[in-house]
Design an enzyme around this catalytic site. Structure first.
Site, mmCIF file in Angstrom:
data_model
loop_
_atom_site.group_PDB
_atom_site.id
_atom_site.type_symbol
_atom_site.label_atom_id
_atom_site.label_comp_id
_atom_site.label_asym_id
_atom_site.label_seq_id
_atom_site.Cartn_x
_atom_site.Cartn_y
_atom_site.Cartn_z
ATOM 1 N N HIS A 331 0.789 -1.228 0.000
ATOM 2 C CA HIS A 331 0.000 0.000 0.000
ATOM 3 C C HIS A 331 0.826 1.285 0.000
ATOM 4 O O HIS A 331 0.280 2.369 -0.185
ATOM 5 C CB HIS A 331 -0.887 -0.025 1.263
ATOM 6 C CG HIS A 331 -2.114 0.822 1.185
ATOM 7 N ND1 HIS A 331 -2.308 1.802 0.238
ATOM 8 C CD2 HIS A 331 -3.240 0.830 1.943
ATOM 9 C CE1 HIS A 331 -3.479 2.385 0.433
ATOM 10 N NE2 HIS A 331 -4.064 1.803 1.460
ATOM 11 N N SER A 445 -12.067 6.663 3.421
ATOM 12 C CA SER A 445 -11.082 7.204 2.493
ATOM 13 C C SER A 445 -11.769 8.051 1.430
ATOM 14 O O SER A 445 -12.714 7.612 0.781
ATOM 15 C CB SER A 445 -10.324 6.053 1.834
ATOM 16 O OG SER A 445 -9.393 6.540 0.894
#
Length: 616
Positions: A331, A445
């Site tokens: 990530h 997010s």
């Protein structure tokens, strides 16, 4: 691919007089009256003319003015990812589970087709022919795609770094089977890409070469604490002179030791093996397990057994013995949106027969894939075994449950006249409230890729409206029509905050920038020492959506020990939530999601959306 990049605006620095009231608005529904007054006082102190808030804002604006990329990107990549020292697996990496390919139930055939499609996508990236991502008519930053292929996270102390190898000259992939690493060249000597049939032939050779016995799992080292792994790699795998390495204290272990073994023996075995892995286009993991249930496939793609993996690679495709497949993503330099575009593209184009598989006959003689070898000292073997034990212990502390709700999905939610994403967020709020009788700080997010080098901002989903609504939903004396009307207000509040966050006007990144603008010897302003500051971003619910019809699973781990990772997909006719936690009664939470979604349908049907104003 990058044709709009130079035109993208830079991430803004919001004015203090905008951020501080918005911050208070997000804290209010989470805390009691007394502590909220303390937070208001801290914000007032921070906002005083000539005070520390003004000075930090001035510094942050100066940083933004001097930046040619983004005032946030270097700070964020280090603060959120590269400087993070706990193991990336469970804590950072995420996964997708691909829907089944019924035409390719054989695992070797499935793997070969995925490799061919991934290589076709790589060509689009390498040649910069991939069309830019768009949000309606707004172009989005494509910088993250630079870290997709031939990219590896390298453990370093105090902060990791990224290694990008040349896409044009590194045309091999790493195939893992039985904890072994194989180098598979994907091109012929004349530069032609191997056909799918040829890849399948080579993968069969790897199956045969690997046999039935597992080798020492060097890949398990990538599940370690980042400092521990960095030290192992330096000692055992690096090209540093052996006289500098072997004199290190014994506490310097793992990557250090892995590199030093070769140096001490005057060979380059470990160095070369690591080089091949780090420069590979991606990793293909051929597992010997057969996961069937949604929970089993989720766990297999999220972490597996921790041995037949190399979690530092940006891309790992995983294929199981029963033909099921998935993906694990590192990530640090890429969010899930670029890799989801990759994986969606692969699955879509394979299903629609849009991939050029080449000749179906593999008659051209091909050199055998190369098995990488390792020089493993006794202390390094101990380090590998210890990494495996730690990994097993961490995995045992976690539970995963998958909510598969098939009574309705996006199509019906749109008929309610509300945002499907916001509707799913309210389902999370209601399920949590049903279970705990209170709300909790919630992270969603929000994509900020409309800005140069944009990544994410936090959408704080809890509002006064959402708290009032979940309480009303649990009150049997309130009619469904009122519940539905209150639900619309809660969704409107969430959607309004999301809209601000996408514009770079949330509160979390701005407050982070102000905090990081402090000099080491300066005291922290009370806004940052106020307990409500830490509590309001103690994300007991860490959430995000990937909208795809091509996945049967998607998720990651919790971000705080007493919280949940809640990854969700709003499909046309279903909703799915992946619940990951440290055994926080996930099976009960799963049940409350079903209750919440059924009750929400009743409430929103009882309060139809008001008619839209006429355009005439």
């Amino acid at each position: 691919m990058f044709k709009y990049e130079a035109q993208l605006p830079q991430l803004p620095v919001p004015p203090l007089e905008e951020t501080l009231p918005r911050y208070l608005q997000t804290v209010r529904p989470l805390v009691d009256d007394v502590s909220f007054e303390r937070t208001k006082e801290a914000c007032a102190e921070f906002a005083k003319p000539g005070g520390m808030g003004e000075e930090l804002q001035r510094r942050l604006l100066a940083r933004a003015d001097a930046s040619t990329t983004s005032w946030l990107i270097e700070w964020w990549n280090d603060y959120a990812y590269m400087g993070y020292r706990d193991p990336t697996v469970i804590n950072v990496n995420y996964f997708f589970v691909f829907k089944d390919d019924k035409r390719r139930r054989n695992p070797i055939a499935r793997a070969a087709s995925i490799v061919t499609a991934a290589l076709e996508f790589k060509k689009l990236v390498a040649n910069e022919q991939l069309e830019p991502d768009m949000a309606r008519n707004t172009p989005l930053s494509m910088v993250q795609f630079k870290y997709m292929f031939n990219s590896t996270r390298i453990p370093k102390i105090p902060s990791d770094v990224t290694r990008n190898a040349d896409l044009a000259t590194n045309n091999h992939i790493i195939v893992m089977r039985k904890n072994q690493f194989y180098v598979l060249s994907t091109i012929h000597s004349d530069g032609r890409q191997l056909s799918t049939a040829e890849l399948q032939k080579q993968l069969q050779r790897i199956y045969d070469m690997a046999g039935n016995e597992k080798e020492p799992p060097v890949g398990a080292l990538t599940t370690e604490h980042r400092d521990t792994w960095a030290k192992v790699k330096m000692v055992h795998l690096s090209s540093a002179p052996c006289n500098l390495l072997i004199k290190r204290p014994s506490k310097f272990q793992l990557r250090d030791r892995l590199l030093a073994v070769s140096a001490a023996n005057e060979t380059t075995t470990n160095i070369r093996s690591l080089e091949k892995i780090e420069t590979a286009s991606f990793v293909l993991c051929l597992d010997d397990t057969r996961p069937v249930t949604k929970e089993a496939t989720a766990r297999a793609c999220w972490h597996g057994d921790g041995r037949n993996r190399f979690f530092d690679k940006s891309l790992q495709f995983i294929v199981f013995e029963n033909g099921k497949a998935g993906f694990n993503g590192e990530h640090s330099m890429m969010d899930a949106t670029p890799t989801s575009r990759l994986c969606d593209w692969i699955i879509d184009n394979l299903a629609k027969d849009k991939i050029n598989h080449g000749s179906p006959v593999a008659n051209t003689p091909l050199p055998a894939p190369e098995r990488l070898t390792w020089e493993l000292s006794s202390d390094l073997m101990q380090g590998i075994e210890e990494a495996g034990r730690k990994f097993d212990d961490v995995v045992a502390k976690h539970d995963v449950r998958v909510v598969t709700f098939e009574a309705y999905g996006k199509n019906l939610i749109k008929k309610f006249g509300v945002s499907p994403d916001a509707f799913a967020q309210m389902a999370i709020q209601l399920a949590y409230f049903k279970m705990y009788g209170k709300v909790a700080p919630t992270y969603e997010s929000a994509q900020t890729k409309k800005f140069a080098y944009g990544r994410t901002e936090t959408c704080r989903s809890v509002s006064m409206e959402s708290v009032a609504w979940v309480r009303a939903m649990e009150d049997p004396n309130i009619p469904n029509k009122i519940k539905g009307e209150m639900g619309r207000k809660a969704i409107a509040a969430q959607s309004a905050y999301m809209a601000k966050a996408i514009e770079g006007r949330g509160v979390d990144r701005h407050l982070l920038g102000l905090r990081l603008s402090l000099k080491p010897d300066e005291p922290k302003p009370s806004i940052f020492t106020d307990p409500n500051f830490a509590y309001s971003c103690h994300w007991k619910l860490s959430t995000s959506q990937i909208p795809s019809e091509n996945y049967t699973g998607y998720g990651w781990g919790e971000v705080v020990p007493d919280g949940y990772g809640v990854a969700y997909m709003v499909r046309e006719e279903a909703l799915q939530f992946n619940l990951a936690s440290m055994h926080l009664r996930n099976e009960e939470f799963q049940t409350y999601f079903h209750e919440a979604l059924h009750e929400m349908k009743d409430a929103f049907e009882a309060a139809p959306a008001p008619p839209r104003p006429s355009k005439l």
